[in-house]
Motif scaffolding. Structure first.
Motif, mmCIF file in Angstrom:
data_model
loop_
_atom_site.group_PDB
_atom_site.id
_atom_site.type_symbol
_atom_site.label_atom_id
_atom_site.label_comp_id
_atom_site.label_asym_id
_atom_site.label_seq_id
_atom_site.Cartn_x
_atom_site.Cartn_y
_atom_site.Cartn_z
ATOM 1 N N TYR A 37 0.812 -1.212 0.000
ATOM 2 C CA TYR A 37 0.000 0.000 0.000
ATOM 3 C C TYR A 37 0.851 1.270 0.000
ATOM 4 O O TYR A 37 0.322 2.355 -0.152
ATOM 5 C CB TYR A 37 -0.921 0.004 1.226
ATOM 6 C CG TYR A 37 -1.963 -1.066 1.176
ATOM 7 C CD1 TYR A 37 -3.153 -0.864 0.493
ATOM 8 C CD2 TYR A 37 -1.775 -2.283 1.807
ATOM 9 C CE1 TYR A 37 -4.124 -1.844 0.446
ATOM 10 C CE2 TYR A 37 -2.745 -3.267 1.760
ATOM 11 C CZ TYR A 37 -3.916 -3.040 1.085
ATOM 12 O OH TYR A 37 -4.872 -4.012 1.040
ATOM 13 N N ARG A 88 -8.242 0.988 4.066
ATOM 14 C CA ARG A 88 -7.748 0.389 2.817
ATOM 15 C C ARG A 88 -7.583 -1.121 2.943
ATOM 16 O O ARG A 88 -7.750 -1.852 1.981
ATOM 17 C CB ARG A 88 -6.414 1.012 2.425
ATOM 18 C CG ARG A 88 -6.533 2.325 1.699
ATOM 19 C CD ARG A 88 -5.207 2.751 1.108
ATOM 20 N NE ARG A 88 -4.188 3.020 2.101
ATOM 21 C CZ ARG A 88 -4.061 4.169 2.763
ATOM 22 N NH1 ARG A 88 -4.904 5.148 2.545
ATOM 23 N NH2 ARG A 88 -3.095 4.332 3.637
ATOM 24 N N ARG A 89 -7.253 -1.576 4.132
ATOM 25 C CA ARG A 89 -7.030 -3.004 4.342
ATOM 26 C C ARG A 89 -8.288 -3.730 4.826
ATOM 27 O O ARG A 89 -8.257 -4.909 5.093
ATOM 28 C CB ARG A 89 -5.911 -3.187 5.362
ATOM 29 C CG ARG A 89 -4.551 -2.805 4.813
ATOM 30 C CD ARG A 89 -3.543 -2.704 5.944
ATOM 31 N NE ARG A 89 -2.205 -2.472 5.458
ATOM 32 C CZ ARG A 89 -1.721 -1.289 5.107
ATOM 33 N NH1 ARG A 89 -2.483 -0.211 5.187
ATOM 34 N NH2 ARG A 89 -0.488 -1.161 4.678
#
Length: 112
Positions: A37, A88-89
């Motif tokens: 990321y 995001r995860r």
């Protein structure tokens, strides 16, 4: 000597392959190494089997104290960058067990 030169030419031709070949390669790297990321955060899943796999760095995160969990979740909630990294995860804040700061300024988040 000609076969070596021919080998380098073939390798150079392969290196100049189409972008789709690079996309396939990055997809393969993502499958093998996980998604990168580029945000300075490493998310480490912690489970009961962590001891059996020799992950001693996670020892404090396997059975964390409630105070440690509350502090970690408060740290994540108050830091917009860490919160965005969790989103995001696809990790919920209530699953965070421990947060460590790495020597390079990045963060290691242990979660279940």
């Amino acid at each position: 000597m000609k076969t070596i030169a021919a080998s380098f030419i073939v390798l150079a031709a392969l290196a100049a392959a189409t972008p789709s070949a690079y996309a396939d390669q990055s997809r393969l790297a993502e499958i093998i190494f996980g998604k990168d990321y580029h945000d300075g955060v490493i998310a480490v899943p912690v489970g009961q089997d962590s001891r059996r796999h020799g992950r001693s760095g996670e020892a404090l995160a396997i059975y964390p104290l409630p105070v440690t969990i509350k502090e970690a979740q408060a740290d994540v909630s108050s830091d917009p960058a860490l919160l965005a990294a969790l989103v995001r995860r696809n990790i919920a804040v209530h699953n965070v067990l421990k947060v460590d700061t790495a020597a390079n300024g990045g963060h290691v988040i242990y979660y279940r």
